[in-house]
Scaffold this motif. Structure first.
Motif, short mmCIF file in Angstrom:
data_model
loop_
_atom_site.label_atom_id
_atom_site.label_comp_id
_atom_site.label_asym_id
_atom_site.label_seq_id
_atom_site.Cartn_x
_atom_site.Cartn_y
_atom_site.Cartn_z
N ARG A 227 8.14 1.17 -3.25
CA ARG A 227 9.32 0.33 -2.99
C ARG A 227 10.46 1.18 -2.42
N ALA B 159 4.72 -5.98 1.39
CA ALA B 159 5.45 -7.10 0.79
C ALA B 159 4.49 -8.16 0.26
N LEU B 160 3.46 -8.46 1.01
CA LEU B 160 2.48 -9.46 0.58
C LEU B 160 1.72 -9.00 -0.66
N ARG B 161 1.41 -7.72 -0.72
CA ARG B 161 0.69 -7.21 -1.89
C ARG B 161 1.55 -7.28 -3.15
N LEU B 162 2.82 -6.95 -3.02
CA LEU B 162 3.72 -7.05 -4.18
C LEU B 162 3.89 -8.51 -4.59
N ARG B 163 4.01 -9.38 -3.61
CA ARG B 163 4.15 -10.80 -3.92
C ARG B 163 2.90 -11.31 -4.64
N GLU B 164 1.74 -10.87 -4.20
CA GLU B 164 0.48 -11.25 -4.84
C GLU B 164 0.45 -10.82 -6.30
N ALA C 274 2.96 -10.79 -8.18
CA ALA C 274 4.09 -11.47 -8.84
C ALA C 274 5.28 -10.54 -9.04
N PRO D 81 8.89 -8.90 -7.33
CA PRO D 81 9.90 -9.34 -6.35
C PRO D 81 9.84 -8.53 -5.06
N VAL D 82 10.12 -9.21 -3.97
CA VAL D 82 10.17 -8.57 -2.65
C VAL D 82 11.58 -8.76 -2.10
N GLU E 99 11.48 -9.04 4.50
CA GLU E 99 10.98 -10.15 5.32
C GLU E 99 11.84 -10.30 6.57
N LEU F 19 4.18 -13.93 5.78
CA LEU F 19 5.31 -13.79 4.86
C LEU F 19 6.14 -15.06 4.77
#
Length: 644
Positions: A321, A377-382, A384, A386-387, A392, A444
C-alpha cells in the motif's frame, strides 16, 4: 522431384535434387550447387537415395518419410581423396519458387525484421546463423497459401580445443530465395564469416569450417514439413505445432523454492516507500524506484500484497500500500494522466525516462505500471480491504489520457513528451500495455465505455500486426528498436483478458496466435556448451528459456508464463499449460541459492542475461540485476501456485 505428404492429399513439394546439395572448400565459403551431372537417384525400400560428387567430396542424401508423414533428410559428406581436405562448407539447399516468401527464423528473423531501425545492424536477409542461436532450430517460409519448414536435429561436434560446434541455418539469395542448412558456416547480410556478436554489432568470425581426413565423414539430419497456411504470415504457427524435440528442460527448484528465494531478494530491495531498481552496489547507478520496464516497482508491490494476504502477514500488505500510495501521490506530471517513471531516493526527485537525449514517458512502461496498480487495487478489494479513491482516479486518468492521445491509426504512441504530445509519429506495438490499463479502469469502475475502448484499441493493434504478421510486434523493449517478444506479450495478455471478460472466441483465437508467436522465442532444445564455461560446469539447459528480440540474442525471464498456463487450462489448450510449466522451472536456473552463488551475495538474485550463443559471452551469465528479474519470476510462481 515431386513429393506429397504421406498422410494427406494436400499440397505437394517440388524440389530440384540437382540443386539441393552444396559444398565448397577454402575461405570464404560459397553457395555452389554444382554437383550437376554427377547426381544419381535410386530407391531402397521406402527410402530415396541421392548420391553426388564434387572433386574430392562425395555426398549421400537419404530421404524417407517418418512418423507423422514428415520427410527426414539424412546427408553424409565424405572425403574420398587420399589427402586431407580443409575448410569444407557443405549443406542442403532448398530453393523456393518465389522471391517474396514470409520467412521466420525463430528469435532471429521475422519477415525481414521490417520494424528494426535501418541504422542498426540486426539480422535481415542473407543471414545464416548457428543452430544454437535458434530457439526452434528451423526455418519457415510461407507464400501463396503454402509453407515449408526445414527443421534441424542439432548434433554437437566436440572439437580438439574443447569447444562444441553445431550446424547452421539461414536464408540466402542464390540468386533466388533459398533456405540453407549448412554444416556450421555463417553469414550476416550476405557476407560470409560475419557473426552477430552483440547489440547491433558484428565481427569477422570464420566458424563452422570442417577439415576432413581421408575417408572421414560429416553427417547432418533434418526434417521437412510442408502444407497449407493462410495468411502467409502465420507460417510460424507450423513451427510451434510441429512436435519434433523431446527435451523436457531443467527443474532445479520447485515453485515454492522459487517463491522463497525471490521473496528474499524482494525483501532486500525494500527501501522505505518502494523497491530499489538496483541492489545498491552498482557504480554510477543512484538508488531509485523504477516503474514498469526493467524496474517493475508496482509489480513487486503486487507480489508483496499477494504474499501478505496468503500468509496473513499484514506488514507486507502495508508495504504494498505504501509503495502504491507513494507512486500515486508523487509521480504526477502537469498533464493529467501522465506520470513520471522513476524516483531518485537520495535527491528526493521524480524524473521521466530519456530517449534520444530528451525526456520521454514510455507508453509501454506507463501502461504496464497503471495496469499493475489496477490489479493491486482489485486484489485488495477482493480481500475486503479499503482501496484509496485516488488509486482508481489515477487509473481512470491514465486510461483517458491513453485514449485521447492515440495516433491517427488508432494505437497508442511509442511515448509522450512531458507536455503530453506523442514523442514520435512512428506506429509501434509498444503501447499495447495501455490496453490492459483500459481494462483495469473497466474492472475497477464498472463503466463499459472502458471495455468498448479497450476492444477498439486492441482491434487496431490486431489489424496492424496480428491479422497478417507482415509487420510483427516490435518496439516494446526501450533500449532496442525492432521486433521483440515483449511487444507480443502485452497483446497476448490483453487478448486473453478480453476473452476472459467477454467470452468471445475471437479473442481466444487472437490470444492463441499471439501465444504461438511468443513461443517461437522459447527454446525447445538445449545446446551443449564449451569445456570450461560456467554453463557446462553447472549443467545449464536452455530448453524452456525465452530469448529476447531480433536485436538481443540472449535469454531472460521476461515472459507471460502464468497467463500462458491459465489460458491453456481455461480454453482446453493444455499444451500451453505444459509449456508454461517447463518455462517457469527452466527459469529456476541461475537463481542465487546461497551467498556467492552465480556471483550474488543475496539469495534470490539472478542475472538479467544468459548467453546461450555467440552473442557476448557464450556459456556465461551476467550479474546485471535490475529488479524486474525478481518481479517476473516471483509474480508468475505465485500465480501458478493458485492456477494449477
Amino acid at each position: 522431384m515431386l513429393l506429397r505428404r504421406r498422410d494427406t492429399d494436400g499440397p505437394h513439394l517440388r524440389a530440384p535434387l540437382s540443386g539441393m546439395l552444396t559444398a565448397s572448400t577454402g575461405r570464404p565459403w560459397r553457395v555452389e550447387p554444382a554437383f550437376g551431372d554427377s547426381v544419381r537417384v535410386c530407391t531402397a525400400g521406402g527410402t530415396v537415395v541421392v548420391t553426388a560428387g564434387l572433386g574430392p567430396l562425395s555426398a549421400r542424401l537419404e530421404l524417407a518419410f517418418a512418423h507423422g508423414g514428415l520427410l527426414t533428410l539424412t546427408t553424409t559428406w565424405r572425403n574420398d581423396a587420399e589427402h586431407e581436405v580443409t575448410d569444407v562448407a557443405a549443406g542442403l539447399l532448398l530453393p523456393l519458387p518465389t522471391t517474396d516468401a514470409h520467412v521466420t527464423m525463430p528469435g532471429v528473423l521475422y519477415n525481414g525484421n521490417p520494424s528494426s531501425d535501418p541504422r542498426r545492424k540486426v539480422p535481415r536477409e542473407g543471414f545464416v546463423g548457428e543452430e544454437h542461436r535458434l530457439p526452434i532450430p528451423a526455418v519457415n517460409a510461407a507464400w501463396d497459401g503454402r509453407y515449408v519448414s526445414l527443421f534441424a536435429h542439432p548434433t554437437p561436434a566436440r572439437l580438439d580445443d574443447g569447444t562444441v560446434a553445431y550446424g547452421s541455418l539461414g536464408v540466402v539469395r542464390s540468386p533466388g530465395l533459398t533456405v540453407a542448412a549448412m554444416t556450421g558456416v555463417i553469414a550476416f547480410d550476405g557476407e560470409p564469416d560475419v557473426c552477430y556478436v552483440s547489440k547491433a554489432e558484428v565481427a569477422d568470425r570464420p566458424v563452422g569450417y570442417r577439415d576432413l581426413g581421408p575417408g572421414e565423414t560429416v553427417t547432418t539430419r533434418h526434417t521437412l514439413d510442408w502444407g497449407s497456411v493462410e495468411p502467409r504470415g502465420l507460417g510460424f504457427t507450423r513451427l510451434v505445432r510441429t512436435d519434433l524435440y523431446r527435451d523436457t528442460g531443467a527443474r532445479p527448484l520447485s515453485r515454492d523454492e522459487i517463491v522463497r528465494l525471490k521473496t528474499n531478494a524482494m525483501d532486500a530491495r525494500w527501501a522505505g516507500e518502494g523497491y530499489l531498481a538496483y541492489d545498491g552496489t552498482r557504480p554510477g547507478k543512484p538508488r531509485s524506484y523504477l516503474y514498469g520496464w526493467t524496474g517493475q516497482c508496482m509489480k513487486l508491490a503486487r507480489c508483496d500484497a499477494e504474499l501478505g494476504l496468503e500468509r496473513e502477514e499484514p506488514e507486507r500488505v502495508g508495504r504494498a500500500r505504501r509503495a502504491a500510495a507513494f507512486y500515486v501521490e508523487g509521480s504526477r506530471m502537469p498533464v493529467r494522466g501522465l506520470r513520471h517513471g522513476r524516483h531518485l531516493l537520495d535527491e528526493d526527485r521524480w524524473e521521466a525516462f530519456r530517449k534520444d537525449g530528451a525526456a520521454f514517458v514510455s507508453s509501454r512502461a506507463h501502461g504496464e505500471t497503471v495496469a499493475d496498480l489496477a490489479e493491486l487495487a482489485l486484489r485488495l478489494r477482493e480481500a475486503a480491504l479499503p482501496v484509496p479513491p485516488d488509486w482508481e482516479e489515477a487509473v481512470e486518468d491514465a486510461a483517458a489520457f491513453f485514449w485521447r492521445t492515440r495516433l491517427p491509426e488508432g494505437v497508442v504512441p511509442l511515448g509522450w513528451t512531458p507536455d503530453g504530445d506523442p514523442f514520435s509519429s512512428l506506429v509501434t506495438a509498444a503501447g499495447v500495455a495501455c490496453v490492459q490499463a483500459l481494462l483495469g479502469a473497466y474492472r475497477l469502475g464498472g463503466e463499459k465505455v472502458w471495455l468498448r475502448r479497450a476492444e477498439e484499441v486492441l482491434g487496431h493493434y490486431h489489424r496492424l500486426y496480428a491479422a497478417t504478421f507482415e509487420r510483427p510486434f516490435a518496439h516494446a523493449t526501450l533500449d532496442a528498436s525492432g521486433e521483440d517478444k515483449e511487444a507480443g506479450m502485452y497483446y497476448f495478455q490483453a487478448a486473453f483478458e478480453l476473452y476472459r471478460l467477454t467470452g468471445r472466441e475471437t479473442y481466444a483465437r487472437w490470444a492463441e496466435t499471439a501465444a504461438d508467436w511468443l513461443l517461437t522465442f522459447v527454446y525447445v532444445w538445449s545446446p551443449e556448451f564449451d569445456e570450461g564455461s560456467t554453463f557446462r560446469r553447472r549443467g545449464f539447459q536452455a530448453c524452456g528459456w525465452p530469448a529476447v528480440s531480433v536485436q538481443n540474442h540472449h535469454l531472460d525471464v521476461f515472459f507471460p508464463t502464468s497467463e500462458l498456463m491459465e489460458f491453456g487450462l481455461m480454453t482446453g489448450r493444455t499444451h500451453y499449460a505444459e509449456r508454461a510449466e517447463t518455462i517457469l522451472h527452466a527459469m529456476g536456473q541461475g537463481i542465487c541459492t546461497e551467498p556467492g552463488d552465480w556471483g550474488f551475495h543475496v539469495p534470490g538474485e539472478q542475472g538479467e542475461g544468459f548467453f546461450q550463443t555467440n552473442w557476448q559471452r557464450k556459456g556465461e551469465a551476467n550479474t546485471w540485476n535490475p529488479s524486474w528479474v525478481i518481479a517476473l519470476p516471483l509474480h508468475h510462481a505465485l500465480r501458478m501456485r493458485k492456477v494449477a
